[in-house]
Design an enzyme around this catalytic site. Structure first.
Site, short mmCIF file in Angstrom:
data_model
loop_
_atom_site.label_atom_id
_atom_site.label_comp_id
_atom_site.label_asym_id
_atom_site.label_seq_id
_atom_site.Cartn_x
_atom_site.Cartn_y
_atom_site.Cartn_z
N GLY A 292 -8.61 10.99 -5.69
CA GLY A 292 -9.03 9.59 -5.57
C GLY A 292 -7.86 8.79 -5.05
O GLY A 292 -7.78 8.39 -3.88
N ARG A 293 -6.86 8.65 -5.94
CA ARG A 293 -5.66 7.86 -5.62
C ARG A 293 -5.00 8.28 -4.31
O ARG A 293 -4.62 7.44 -3.52
CB ARG A 293 -4.67 8.07 -6.78
CG ARG A 293 -3.44 7.20 -6.76
CD ARG A 293 -2.50 7.63 -7.88
NE ARG A 293 -3.18 7.71 -9.16
CZ ARG A 293 -3.34 6.69 -9.99
NH1 ARG A 293 -2.85 5.52 -9.70
NH2 ARG A 293 -3.98 6.86 -11.14
N TYR A 334 -1.08 0.47 -17.76
CA TYR A 334 -0.23 1.67 -17.71
C TYR A 334 1.23 1.35 -17.39
O TYR A 334 1.97 2.25 -17.01
CB TYR A 334 -0.65 2.61 -16.57
CG TYR A 334 -2.08 2.94 -16.38
CD1 TYR A 334 -2.83 3.52 -17.40
CD2 TYR A 334 -2.68 2.74 -15.14
CE1 TYR A 334 -4.14 3.88 -17.17
CE2 TYR A 334 -4.00 3.10 -14.91
CZ TYR A 334 -4.73 3.66 -15.94
OH TYR A 334 -6.01 4.03 -15.71
N CYS A 361 -4.58 -15.83 -18.89
CA CYS A 361 -3.94 -16.29 -20.12
C CYS A 361 -3.53 -15.13 -21.02
O CYS A 361 -4.09 -14.93 -22.09
CB CYS A 361 -4.88 -17.23 -20.86
SG CYS A 361 -4.79 -18.85 -20.15
C1 LIG Z 1 -12.27 14.35 -13.48
C2 LIG Z 1 -11.46 13.56 -12.55
N1 LIG Z 1 -11.37 13.99 -11.29
C3 LIG Z 1 -10.63 13.31 -10.37
C4 LIG Z 1 -9.96 12.15 -10.71
C5 LIG Z 1 -9.18 11.44 -9.65
O1 LIG Z 1 -7.84 11.36 -9.96
P1 LIG Z 1 -6.82 10.77 -8.90
O2 LIG Z 1 -7.35 9.43 -8.50
O3 LIG Z 1 -5.55 10.65 -9.63
O4 LIG Z 1 -6.76 11.70 -7.77
C6 LIG Z 1 -10.02 11.68 -12.03
C7 LIG Z 1 -9.31 10.47 -12.41
O5 LIG Z 1 -9.29 9.99 -13.49
C8 LIG Z 1 -10.80 12.41 -12.97
O6 LIG Z 1 -10.90 12.02 -14.23
#
Ligand SMILES: Cc1ncc(COP(=O)(O)O)c(C=O)c1O
Length: 439
Positions: A292-293, A334, A361
């Site tokens: 994702g990230r 975080y 706030c």
């Molecule tokens: C099961 C699972 N897969 C993939 C991801 C994606 O992680 P990232 O955004 O760090 O790549 C997450 C993120 O929380 C996750 O819980």
């Protein structure tokens, strides 16, 4: 200050992203504004895919849509030929609205409801990742009720510490996710699902956590899962066709982060997988990952307008912007770190360190504790970098702040893909209270 992707300083001394001056972007769309550099997302998607091609390994790269789910982003991922990871009916609904093919969707989550599972099955979602015993029972019942058999993966917890923030680690024993490998839960689960006529048990899934830059963690997890693959092969004659290694590939938020490239993450992990399958003399399973990230994080920049300043003599200067924890919860949640610059003064040399505060706030509403900036003034434009993942997706209406707009930029063109929320949107679910006096 490090500029990602297509970001650069233009001849006006302004930050330019995707070939567009950030001043022009905010003049048109206002602030706070999320800007996504689409070229960078495409580059990342193709790097992950080509790394598998290079290793000659059958693979699926799924976008973890929790990082930022919107119709346009999902359409972009489809255009790039990715699969999709969802964790709720809301994310499913968004994907379907985007026209994303249901069979390319993988449904995760540690507490999927009956309604969510039904919806997913009725739409023909490609794979359900089972997380716990309750879900085995629930899914079994629903499949029998619908008279169908569904493809599943079992999510296991490999007992590997990811050495990342405590709230971003999921692969350790003390985790709410998955069947534990060490205490026998995974053995019990595999027996249950392989005995049930409702499931086509494709293999295993694990996810170690997020923002992991230490490759040894990913490699160790492969070692761990293969100990069990050997055991399951020997005891139950079960060999997985699919191994989903999750996401979590770290990115460069600040100069303290030293991430690897997508190619290297994949290459090192696959090297280990190949070593293990050859030891066990089994075919290499199809490898799935779900970043994702690392697909969208560095591609996102948030543009804010600078407002008030408070100087606490000999201690610090707070510089307030027109957003905060309502559009970027990560620093409060975080202690996440970001870099920033004044987008309208990119060529000026920073002459002081300030603390960027939000307008919510909460004292914890601080976006960056210490950032060097050149004489910031009200009306300047602050660019906070690397906000593309878990920024908008965690945005909220605390203090009834409307959520920002989102634009995609590429090759000198900007496209509004999420409209700015209005005060009317904020009120749209509210109903008046019938007071005693009015009855
Ligand atoms: C099961 C699972 N897969 C993939 C991801 C994606 O992680 P990232 O955004 O760090 O790549 C997450 C993120 O929380 C996750 O819980």
């Amino acid at each position: 200050m490090y500029l990602h992707g297509s970001s650069r300083i233009n001849p006006n001394g302004h930050l330019e992203i995707g070939g567009i001056d950030s001043i022009d972007l905010t003049a048109e769309y206002g602030t706070p504004l999320y800007v996504y550099d689409i070229g960078l997302i495409r580059e990342r998607a193709s790097s992950f895919k080509s790394a598998f091609d290079k290793a000659k390994v059958k693979a699926k790269v799924a976008y973890a849509s929790k990082a930022f789910s919107s119709i346009a982003m999902i359409q972009l991922m489809q255009e790039e030929g990715l699969y999709l990871d969802i964790v709720s009916a809301g994310e499913l609904f968004t994907a379907l609205a985007a026209g994303f093919p249901a069979e390319r969707i993988h449904f995760h989550g540690n507490n999927k409801s009956q309604d969510e599972i039904k919806l997913a099955l009725e739409h023909g979602v490609g794979c359900i990742v089972i997380d716990n015993f309750h879900e085995i029972e629930l899914l079994d019942l629903i499949c029998r009720d619908l008279g169908i058999k569904t493809k599943i993966l079992l999510r296991v917890t490999p007992g590997v510490n990811a050495y990342t923030h405590k709230y971003m680690t999921t692969g350790q024993i003390d985790s709410k996710f998955g069947f534990d490998l060490l205490n026998g839960q995974a053995d019990e689960a595999i027996q249950l699902v392989t005995e049930s006529a409702s499931f086509e048990m494709s293999g295993f899934h694990y996810h170690l956590g997020s923002q992991i830059v230490d490759i040894t963690r990913f490699v160790l997890a492969v070692d761990e899962i293969f100990k069990y693959i050997k055991k399951w092969k020997d005891h139950y004659s079960y060999v997985p066709q699919v191994l989903n290694l999750g996401g979590g590939f770290g990115i460069r938020y600040t100069d303290q982060d030293n991430p690897l490239t997508p190619e290297i993450y994949v290459e090192k992990i696959i090297e280990k997988v190949k070593e293990k399958v050859s030891e066990l003399m089994i075919d290499i399973p199809e490898i799935w990952i779900e970043p994702g990230r690392s697909l969208v994080g560095e591609a996102g920049t948030t543009l804010y307008t600078v407002g008030s300043q408070k100087v606490v003599p000999s201690i610090r200067t707070y510089l307030a912007v027109d957003g905060g924890m309502s559009d970027n919860l990560r620093p409060s949640l975080y202690q996440a770190k970001h870099e920033a610059a004044l987008a309208n003064k990119m060529t000026e040399t920073p002459d002081r360190i300030v603390t960027v505060a939000g307008k919510c706030c909460e004292s914890g509403d601080t976006l960056i504790w210490d950032v060097p900036l050149p004489d910031p003034q009200a009306g300047d434009l602050l660019a906070v970098f690397c906000t593309g993942a878990y920024g908008y997706s965690m945005a909220n209406n605390y203090n009834r702040l409307p959520r920002p707009a989102v634009v995609f930029v590429e090759d000198g063109e900007a496209q509004l893909v999420v409209k700015r929320e209005t005060y009317e949107h904020i009120l749209q679910l509210d109903l008046p209270y019938n007071t005693k006096a009015s009855k």
